[in-house]
Write a protein that holds these residues in place. Structure first.
Motif, short mmCIF file in Angstrom:
data_model
loop_
_atom_site.label_atom_id
_atom_site.label_comp_id
_atom_site.label_asym_id
_atom_site.label_seq_id
_atom_site.Cartn_x
_atom_site.Cartn_y
_atom_site.Cartn_z
N GLN A 1 -1.10 -14.67 -2.80
CA GLN A 1 -0.05 -15.04 -3.48
C GLN A 1 -0.43 -16.12 -4.26
OE1 GLN A 1 3.10 -15.19 -0.70
NE2 GLN A 1 3.29 -12.92 -0.40
N ALA B 1 -7.74 -6.62 -1.55
CA ALA B 1 -7.62 -8.10 -0.73
C ALA B 1 -8.50 -8.63 0.26
CB ALA B 1 -6.13 -8.20 -0.10
N SER C 1 4.11 -2.63 -1.90
CA SER C 1 2.95 -3.23 -2.43
C SER C 1 2.46 -2.67 -3.77
CB SER C 1 1.88 -3.12 -1.21
OG SER C 1 0.66 -3.95 -1.71
N TRP D 1 1.09 -8.49 -1.84
CA TRP D 1 0.48 -8.85 -0.83
C TRP D 1 1.28 -8.97 0.32
CZ3 TRP D 1 -3.92 -7.65 -2.70
CH2 TRP D 1 -4.14 -7.91 -3.81
N TYR D 2 2.28 -8.44 0.28
CA TYR D 2 3.08 -8.41 1.68
C TYR D 2 2.70 -7.79 2.59
CZ TYR D 2 7.59 -8.90 4.06
OH TYR D 2 8.63 -9.41 5.01
N GLN E 1 -2.68 -14.15 3.45
CA GLN E 1 -1.63 -13.68 2.53
C GLN E 1 -0.98 -14.80 1.66
OE1 GLN E 1 2.12 -12.98 4.48
NE2 GLN E 1 2.87 -11.67 3.12
N TYR E 2 -0.70 -16.11 2.10
CA TYR E 2 -0.46 -17.07 1.09
C TYR E 2 -1.20 -17.56 0.12
CZ TYR E 2 3.50 -17.27 4.22
OH TYR E 2 4.60 -16.88 5.14
N GLU F 1 4.65 -11.45 -4.64
CA GLU F 1 4.80 -11.47 -3.20
C GLU F 1 4.86 -10.13 -2.62
OE1 GLU F 1 8.66 -12.62 -0.87
OE2 GLU F 1 7.97 -13.99 -2.23
N ILE G 1 -0.15 -7.82 3.71
CA ILE G 1 -1.34 -8.60 4.49
C ILE G 1 -1.01 -9.16 5.66
CG2 ILE G 1 -3.14 -10.51 4.00
CD1 ILE G 1 -3.49 -7.93 2.11
N ALA G 2 0.38 -9.49 5.83
CA ALA G 2 0.67 -9.96 7.25
C ALA G 2 0.47 -9.22 8.17
CB ALA G 2 2.13 -10.35 7.21
#
Length: 629
Positions: free
Chosen positions: A104, A20, A317, A143-144, A100-101, A140, A146-147
């Motif tokens: 995704q 990422a 993840s 990459w959760y 993150q978005y 989703e 990542i927040a």
């Protein structure tokens, strides 16, 4: 699998996070910069608060008066630190959310593009619900983490600064920090390893629940007519119960570890106060330094949890990434070539099969495949109509799919105007050939939108011309809003024959030079079907009208008799070819099959007539009888 995941989940999870970061380095840098600014201000605020207490509050209490200048300076310092902390939070959250978005969205597009590249045989081995889960919840989940990731990285920087400042303040207090911080990391690692198999199982069950739900909804007609509502409800409830138990197991483990993770920093604060009091009596540290260190442990409790959030989400993840990667790494893609057929050529195309072999791959690697076609060779001359006839399982629909390149042959070639279909571009193939399947698919949209599919250059005149050729203009004109009538999901407001004629019109609107009909008029009245096929044949002779070569999978004698040539198949081989009358006279198997089809059609017609005569008005008003309107 579970034990393996629990052993290396940390390394594999960090590898996913590394991917990422490599894909979004600039956004990640902005988010980390905001997090580092926030962390620095947290450490700085601890020492500012310590200075205010030790140098302003304690002297003021001792003197019995407040020095206004010192108090104002303290207020300005605290306000400045607060402003910088807000700026850091804003940069961190904005960057993390955007990253993150964006990831995704990018991977949903990649998964979807991969679905389009993979052959039909691959899709047939994978449940639709699973594929939906791969493109949605699995992406989703991957990459959760990542927040909270930038927050966690900034927290690491903050912890290093905190430890350095502790050593600068007092070695005894620094040892307390060195005891608490590694304990937090160790506890988080144990937590992630325990959580890994639970998260993997929950993610797998999410896909299975989605698959069962999709299958039940998609097969609602069968479920209702066969009275299987209770069984389908039980099937869904059983798997949903497993998912519930899996998620409860995740929550139970989180419920055990979260309080411990919250308690450790508080215990560290208590230890600092105990040790700090002793050091204060020894005059090794000042009141300001003791307050600073105690306050530092207090404010570190929340940021340190960010590391725990990342580690806690790594198992989920990894589970999501493994499922996404299974799609991205799937083999058997069907790349298009760069050959373009003349888009301005209005003449019908010539379709040719040359020694074509085809077999479906096994569902499991150790199982044998299924051979469907062997040594199939024939030519459909330009402008001619050729009918494919054969018993069930003879390979007729497979030939139809090969003609428009839904699948590729294992050996041999399929050509359009002499060009191998595997060498054509996607646009050229779509312009040249069109398939109308037996089971029509109608979008929940207007009649016009279902026919044009937003293809450029197709106006209302073209739509009506295609509807006339498909013998569908009459019922469309009678609809409440004509072309603007919404037909419902899968065309539920239309009969089976109407849906088939709309999909035929959709294909004709694109003016294909090859039209492949896979029993595409099976739900249409025989007289209407004969009119459609006669119109398609005659249209090729009319100037300016859509000209197409026609390959039709046929069962009805009237349909077969309209063909210029008939190809008779048995067990994936071409047994005979010729006109309908020639094959009737020379091929016993063909004659028996056509006669059986005809007899079955007569019996079905008689049964329909009987049923209509027997249905009373009250009963008929409560039933939706699917007939061609």
């Amino acid at each position: 699998m579970a034990s393996r995941t629990s052993r290396d989940v940390l390394g594999r999870g960090l590898a996913v996070l590394g991917r990422a970061i490599r894909e979004q380095p600039r956004i990640f840098a902005v988010a980390v910069a905001g997090s580092v600014l926030f962390g620095s201000m947290v450490v700085g605020s601890a020492y500012v608060v310590g200075a205010v207490v030790g140098d302003v509050v304690v002297p003021a209490v001792a003197r019995g008066s407040v020095e206004v200048g010192a108090l104002a300076l303290a207020a300005v310092a605290l306000f400045g630190i607060s402003v910088l902390r807000v700026a850091g939070i804003f940069g961190r959250r904005l960057g993390a959310g955007y990253m993150q978005y964006r990831l995704q969205a990018a991977y949903r597009r990649r998964v979807t593009r991969r679905y389009l590249d993979l052959p039909l045989s691959w899709h047939q081995r994978n449940a639709t619900g699973t594929l939906l889960s791969n493109a949605n919840s699995d992406v989703e989940a991957a990459w959760y983490p990542i927040a909270p990731l930038p927050f966690a990285v900034g927290t690491l920087v903050m912890l290093v600064g905190a430890v350095v400042s502790l050593f600068v303040t007092d070695w005894a207090l620094a040892l307390v920090g060195l005891a608490v911080f590694p304990a937090l990391f160790a506890l988080n690692v144990v937590y992630s390893r325990r959580m890994a198999p639970r998260q993997a199982r929950a993610q797998r069950l999410r896909a299975e629940v989605s698959g069962i739900a999709h299958e039940s909804f998609d097969g609602a007609l069968v479920v209702k007519t066969m009275g299987r509502e209770a069984q389908e409800t039980d099937r869904f409830a059983a798997r949903a119960g497993e998912l519930r138990d899996a998620l409860i197991a995740v929550g139970r483990l989180r419920g055990v570890f979260d309080p411990v993770l919250e308690t450790l920093p508080s215990l560290g604060t208590l230890a600092v106060l105990v040790v700090g009091t002793v050091r204060l009596r020894q005059e090794a540290i000042s009141v300001a330094e003791l307050v600073s260190v105690a306050f530092l442990f207090t404010v570190l409790a929340f940021p340190v949890r960010a590391i725990g959030w990342v580690l806690a989400e790594l198992p989920r993840s990894v589970a999501g990434w493994d499922r996404v990667r299974r799609v991205l790494d799937a083999t058997g893609e069907m790349p298009y070539g760069d050959t373009e057929l003349d888009s301005a050529d209005p003449r019908p195309a010539t379709l040719a099969f040359a020694d074509v072999w085809f077999g479906y791959e096994p569902a499991e690697a150790h199982l044998p495949g299924t051979e469907v076609l062997g040594e199939v060779s024939f030519t459909v001359p330009a402008g001619k109509t050729v009918a494919l006839v054969g018993p069930t399982g003879a390979g007729k629909s497979t030939i139809a799919g090969l003609a428009v390149r839904l699948v590729d042959p294992r050996a041999g070639t399929v050509t359009l105007d002499g060009a191998d279909v595997r060498r054509l571009t996607a646009a050229s193939l779509a312009r040249t050939a069109a398939l109308v399947a037996q089971v029509p698919f109608i979008f929940d949209d207007t009649v016009r939108a279902n026919i044009t599919l937003d293809r450029p250059g197709i106006g209302d005149d073209d739509v009506w011309a295609a509807l006339r050729l498909a013998e569908a203009d009459g019922f469309v004109a009678a609809l409440p809003d004509g072309l603007d009538t919404r037909v419902g999901e899968r065309g539920t407001s239309l009969s089976g024959g109407q849906r088939q004629r709309l999909t035929l019109a959709r294909a004709l609107a694109g003016r294909p030079r090859l039209l492949v009909l896979d029993d595409a008029t099976s739900a249409v009245d025989p007289r209407v079907e004969a009119a459609i096929l006669a119109g398609l044949r005659s249209s090729t002779a009319e100037p300016g009208a859509p000209a197409a070569t026609i390959l039709v999978v046929a069962y009805r004698r009237a349909t077969i008799a309209l063909a210029d040539e008939v190809i008779y198949l048995e067990q994936g081989r071409v047994v005979a070819r010729g006109t309908h009358s020639e094959l009737l006279a020379t091929v016993p198997g063909y004659a028996d099959l056509v006669t059986a089809y005809e007899q079955a059609e007569v019996e079905q017609a008689e049964q329909r007539t009987y049923d209509e005569d027997e249905v009373t008005p009250p009963l008929a008003s409560g039933l939706e009888i699917e007939v061609d309107r």
